[in-house]
Design an enzyme around this catalytic site. Structure first.
Site, PDB file in Angstrom:
ATOM      1  CE  LYS A  38      -3.821  -2.404   0.401  1.00 50.65           C
ATOM      2  NZ  LYS A  38      -4.835  -2.444  -0.681  1.00 50.65           N
ATOM      3  CG  HIS A  54       3.729  12.917  11.919  1.00 58.37           C
ATOM      4  ND1 HIS A  54       3.693  14.039  12.716  1.00 58.37           N
ATOM      5  CD2 HIS A  54       3.223  11.916  12.676  1.00 58.37           C
ATOM      6  CE1 HIS A  54       3.173  13.729  13.889  1.00 58.37           C
ATOM      7  NE2 HIS A  54       2.881  12.441  13.888  1.00 58.37           N
ATOM      8  CD  GLN A 107      -7.284  11.499  13.761  1.00 59.48           C
ATOM      9  OE1 GLN A 107      -7.817  11.722  12.684  1.00 59.48           O
ATOM     10  NE2 GLN A 107      -6.391  10.530  13.928  1.00 59.48           N
ATOM     11  CE1 TYR A 138     -13.185   3.706  11.439  1.00 63.29           C
ATOM     12  CE2 TYR A 138     -10.867   3.557  10.833  1.00 63.29           C
ATOM     13  CZ  TYR A 138     -12.189   3.689  10.478  1.00 63.29           C
ATOM     14  OH  TYR A 138     -12.525   3.782   9.142  1.00 63.29           O
TER      15      TYR A 138
END
Length: 312
Positions: free
Chosen positions: A134, A145, A206, A182
């Site tokens: 992916k 990040h 978020q 989740y």
């Protein structure tokens, strides 16, 4: 060079918190920096190259276990932050770092180290993306990040393991509890999709987190009597502003624009997604991968399932 080295030694030996000096990875910034650089190279170059001629791995069971472990780990860190100060002892307007060796101060410092360690466990998110091929999720923003967070947290742990700025870690671990839960449910397969209808609200949750983080940090600037180090205030507030901007752009791209485009086409896309996504800068809808929830601390899920139905 001699002057620079002298400044570095003074910073590491005399200005850092002596309690954490001998803790794993804390004597020097270089091991953490090396791990971050190695991560970036493996995520963008080595990993995709090794997987280029291989079939993607099916990791559904592994993903369920991993996300469950991350949920429990985040919940424990969140609890420790509460018990080491934020549940009644800390001041939300100005909290200095307690550099003593009292049980409460040491518990907070220890919690900060485990939060730092959790930034490395999040590298596994990217590993799952690579193994499942992916690669569209392993974007530049995703890698940057994940690559900078361990280094950023290292400096906070080295010089200020506690106090005002740990509020951001408290919020972040709470968001991680919800987020990894989740992704765990999503990885369990299509029959569980009905239980995660709230993914759109997770993105909004978020963004609320980032607003709370930079608001909590910047209010210190209006309190001259508060002696908390301003460098950490600015640094964490900058992170809050940056990721609020990125998540807002993601939210508009994934929800507002996509919904508008679907209406214009006379179709309503119903996306049942059990994959995760980082902020990858792609505004278009990709049918093969219907990721909806960005993760600045991105996780992994399983494949996406898409169906179309006419607009009523």
């Amino acid at each position: 060079m001699a002057t620079l080295y002298s400044w570095y030694r003074d910073l590491m030996d005399n200005r850092s918190d002596p309690r954490v000096k001998d803790w794993p990875m804390m004597s020097s910034p270089w091991p953490t920096l090396a791990a971050c650089v190695c991560y970036a190279y493996c995520a963008r170059v080595l990993g995709p190259r090794l997987m280029s001629n291989r079939k993607p791995f099916e990791l559904r069971s592994v993903l369920v276990v991993y996300n469950l472990a991350q949920t429990i780990f985040s919940a424990w860190i969140f609890y420790e932050y509460l018990m080491s100060g934020w549940w009644g002892q800390y001041n939300f307007t100005c909290q200095l770092v307690d550099h003593s060796r009292s049980p409460m101060a040491m518990r907070m410092a220890n919690t900060c180290w485990w939060y730092y360690f959790s930034k490395f466990t999040e590298f596994v998110d990217t590993l799952f993306f690579v193994l499942r091929k992916k690669n569209e999720h392993v974007s530049t923003l995703h890698v940057i990040h994940h690559g900078i967070m361990p280094m950023s947290v290292w400096f906070g742990l080295k010089f200020a393991p506690g106090g005002h700025s740990t509020f951001f870690a408290l919020l972040n671990t709470f968001v991680h509890i919800v987020m990894y839960f989740y992704y765990m449910v999503a990885a369990m397969g299509p029959k569980y999709q009905k239980y995660i209808w709230w993914k759109k609200y997770l993105t909004a949750f978020q963004m609320v987190q980032f607003v709370m983080i930079f608001s909590h940090q910047l209010q210190v600037l209006f309190r001259p009597s508060c002696q908390y180090p301003r460098v950490f205030v600015y640094w964490i507030a900058m992170h809050g502003f940056l990721f609020l901007f990125l998540f807002s752009d993601f939210y508009k791209a994934r929800y507002t624009r996509k919904d508008r485009k679907s209406r214009n086409n006379g179709l309503c896309m119903t996306v049942m997604d059990d994959s995760s996504s980082s902020l990858n800068g792609k505004n278009g809808y990709k049918q093969e991968v219907g990721s909806e929830v960005p993760n600045s601390y991105a996780s992994s899920g399983a494949d996406a399932f898409v169906r179309r139905r006419p607009v009523s």
